[in-house]
Design a protein around this motif. Structure first.
Motif, mmCIF file in Angstrom:
data_model
loop_
_atom_site.group_PDB
_atom_site.id
_atom_site.type_symbol
_atom_site.label_atom_id
_atom_site.label_comp_id
_atom_site.label_asym_id
_atom_site.label_seq_id
_atom_site.Cartn_x
_atom_site.Cartn_y
_atom_site.Cartn_z
ATOM 1 N N PHE A 129 -47.974 29.139 73.694
ATOM 2 C CA PHE A 129 -48.682 28.124 72.916
ATOM 3 C C PHE A 129 -49.379 28.710 71.693
ATOM 4 N N ARG A 130 -50.041 29.851 71.887
ATOM 5 C CA ARG A 130 -50.797 30.422 70.775
ATOM 6 C C ARG A 130 -49.871 30.793 69.618
ATOM 7 N N GLU A 131 -48.787 31.493 69.920
ATOM 8 C CA GLU A 131 -47.858 31.910 68.866
ATOM 9 C C GLU A 131 -47.266 30.715 68.129
ATOM 10 N N LEU A 132 -46.898 29.699 68.902
ATOM 11 C CA LEU A 132 -46.294 28.522 68.279
ATOM 12 C C LEU A 132 -47.270 27.831 67.330
ATOM 13 N N GLN A 133 -48.515 27.641 67.768
ATOM 14 C CA GLN A 133 -49.475 26.958 66.907
ATOM 15 C C GLN A 133 -49.833 27.804 65.692
ATOM 16 N N ASP A 134 -50.025 29.126 65.910
ATOM 17 C CA ASP A 134 -50.345 29.996 64.772
ATOM 18 C C ASP A 134 -49.227 29.953 63.735
ATOM 19 N N ASN A 135 -47.976 29.979 64.187
ATOM 20 C CA ASN A 135 -46.851 29.932 63.256
ATOM 21 C C ASN A 135 -46.781 28.598 62.530
ATOM 22 N N MET A 136 -47.013 27.508 63.261
ATOM 23 C CA MET A 136 -46.977 26.183 62.642
ATOM 24 C C MET A 136 -48.048 26.047 61.569
ATOM 25 N N ALA A 137 -49.238 26.632 61.831
ATOM 26 C CA ALA A 137 -50.317 26.568 60.847
ATOM 27 C C ALA A 137 -49.939 27.297 59.563
ATOM 28 N N LYS A 138 -49.006 28.259 59.678
ATOM 29 C CA LYS A 138 -48.527 28.995 58.499
ATOM 30 C C LYS A 138 -47.294 28.345 57.878
ATOM 31 N N GLY A 139 -46.884 27.196 58.428
ATOM 32 C CA GLY A 139 -45.726 26.501 57.900
ATOM 33 C C GLY A 139 -44.412 26.862 58.555
ATOM 34 N N ASP A 140 -44.446 27.706 59.575
ATOM 35 C CA ASP A 140 -43.230 28.137 60.268
ATOM 36 C C ASP A 140 -43.099 27.359 61.567
#
Length: 339
Positions: A129-140
């Motif tokens: 969950f953490r990796e997915l949300q962090d990446n989404m916040a960066k546009g990925d």
């Protein structure tokens, strides 16, 4: 903040709800609640501050403060120390007994809250969950592949109230549950399907290893480099018990090497040893770590339960009675009366 005259009881924890407070005041207790600075707990108060706050108190509802023999000696009127929680490694139990004090814990109040938290961390780390949300916040928005909890092998180290609550929750995930405990209960195993095993076998076979043991000299750094090396490659470590159970520097190294698949941490070695602060920062920065600040028991419902239990324990002792079964860890009244 204090109430009307009565038996002085000091509360040095946050989030002491109005219902428990009103009940305590209704038992002829003059309640004083410590106004803690933002971000601080009673564990940050030094002995001088605690002595000032507790002067004249007969009861103390405590969170993380260190209850030393010197502190108790300086507070001769203090009769009962009621811990809002279940751990008591910060209390000098022998000194409390020797000085005729009662130490009690709010056992049973936060079992459900911590068990929910442990299983939540299993899912959060396993599904990344953490990796997915962090990446989404960066546009990925790239999809990262995680793993199911369903059907996995979960190893529980310790099988007290919280451990058993975790077992009940995992039954819905069709998990195979291994347990390492010094006190195996065969009737419980037959009823629940858990399998008792050695620590070595548990570490080698488990996809998730979750800690539910008390912190004692025997369990300190139970999970060190040797134990971690014995864990299944890609396994996930969950610690909602006590920070000192895990050698956090060794855990960080195993995460960085890729040997472990992740960690869900609610407790850290740095909580009691500031030398580990930089290690905690490294863990918090690691993308495969989901962390919370010793918040597993801190739900509205869990705090309400433990507040009321802690209050009832204080009143029971002040009224000359005994704490409820399973909640008294030291009773110096018995010791001093026998001398």
């Amino acid at each position: 903040m204090s109430s009307s005259p009565g038996r002085k009881v000091v509360i040095t924890v946050r989030s002491f709800d109005a219902d428990a407070l009103d009940w305590l005041r209704g038992q002829d207790c003059a309640v004083e609640i410590t106004d803690l600075p933002p971000g601080k707990t009673d564990g940050d108060l030094d002995q001088g501050e605690l002595c000032r706050l507790l002067a004249g108190a007969v009861g103390w509802i405590v969170g993380h403060a260190r209850v030393t023999g010197a502190l108790l000696d300086a507070l001769p009127e203090l009769r009962v120390i009621s811990r809002r929680g279940v751990g008591y490694e910060r209390v000098d139990i022998e000194a409390a007994r020797a000085l005729g004090r009662v130490v009690a814990i709010a056992a049973g109040g936060n079992d459900a809250s911590v068990a929910d938290h442990a299983v939540g961390l299993m899912i959060a780390v396993g599904r990344r969950f953490r990796e997915l949300q962090d990446n989404m916040a960066k546009g990925d928005w790239t999809i990262l592949t995680g793993g199911d909890l369903c059907g996995k092998t979960v190893g529980l180290i310790g099988l007290g109230r919280i451990g058993r609550s975790v077992v009940r929750r995992l039954s819905g995930f069709d998990a195979r549950i291994l347990v390492h405990t010094p006190h195996p209960d065969e009737a419980y195993a037959r009823a629940t399907g858990v399998t008792y095993t050695s620590l070595a076998d548990l570490l080698a076979a488990s996809d998730y290893v979750s800690l539910h043991a008390p912190l004692t000299p025997a369990t300190r750094f139970l999970i060190d480099a040797t134990a971690i090396a014995a864990m299944k490659p890609g396994a996930i470590l969950i610690n909602t018990a006590r920070g000192g159970l895990v050698e956090d520097a060794h855990l960080l190294a195993a995460l960085r090497s890729g040997h472990l698949g992740g960690a869900g941490l609610d407790v850290f070695a740095s909580e009691s040893d500031r030398a580990y602060w930089s290690v905690s920062q490294g863990l918090l920065a690691h993308p495969r770590v989901v962390a919370t600040p010793h918040a597993g028991a801190s739900t509205r419902e869990g705090l309400a339960r433990t507040n009321r239990i802690a209050a009832e324990l204080v009143v029971a002792v002040l009224n000359g009675g005994d704490p409820a079964p399973g909640r008294c860890v030291a009773d110096g009244r018995r010791t001093t009366n026998q001398r």
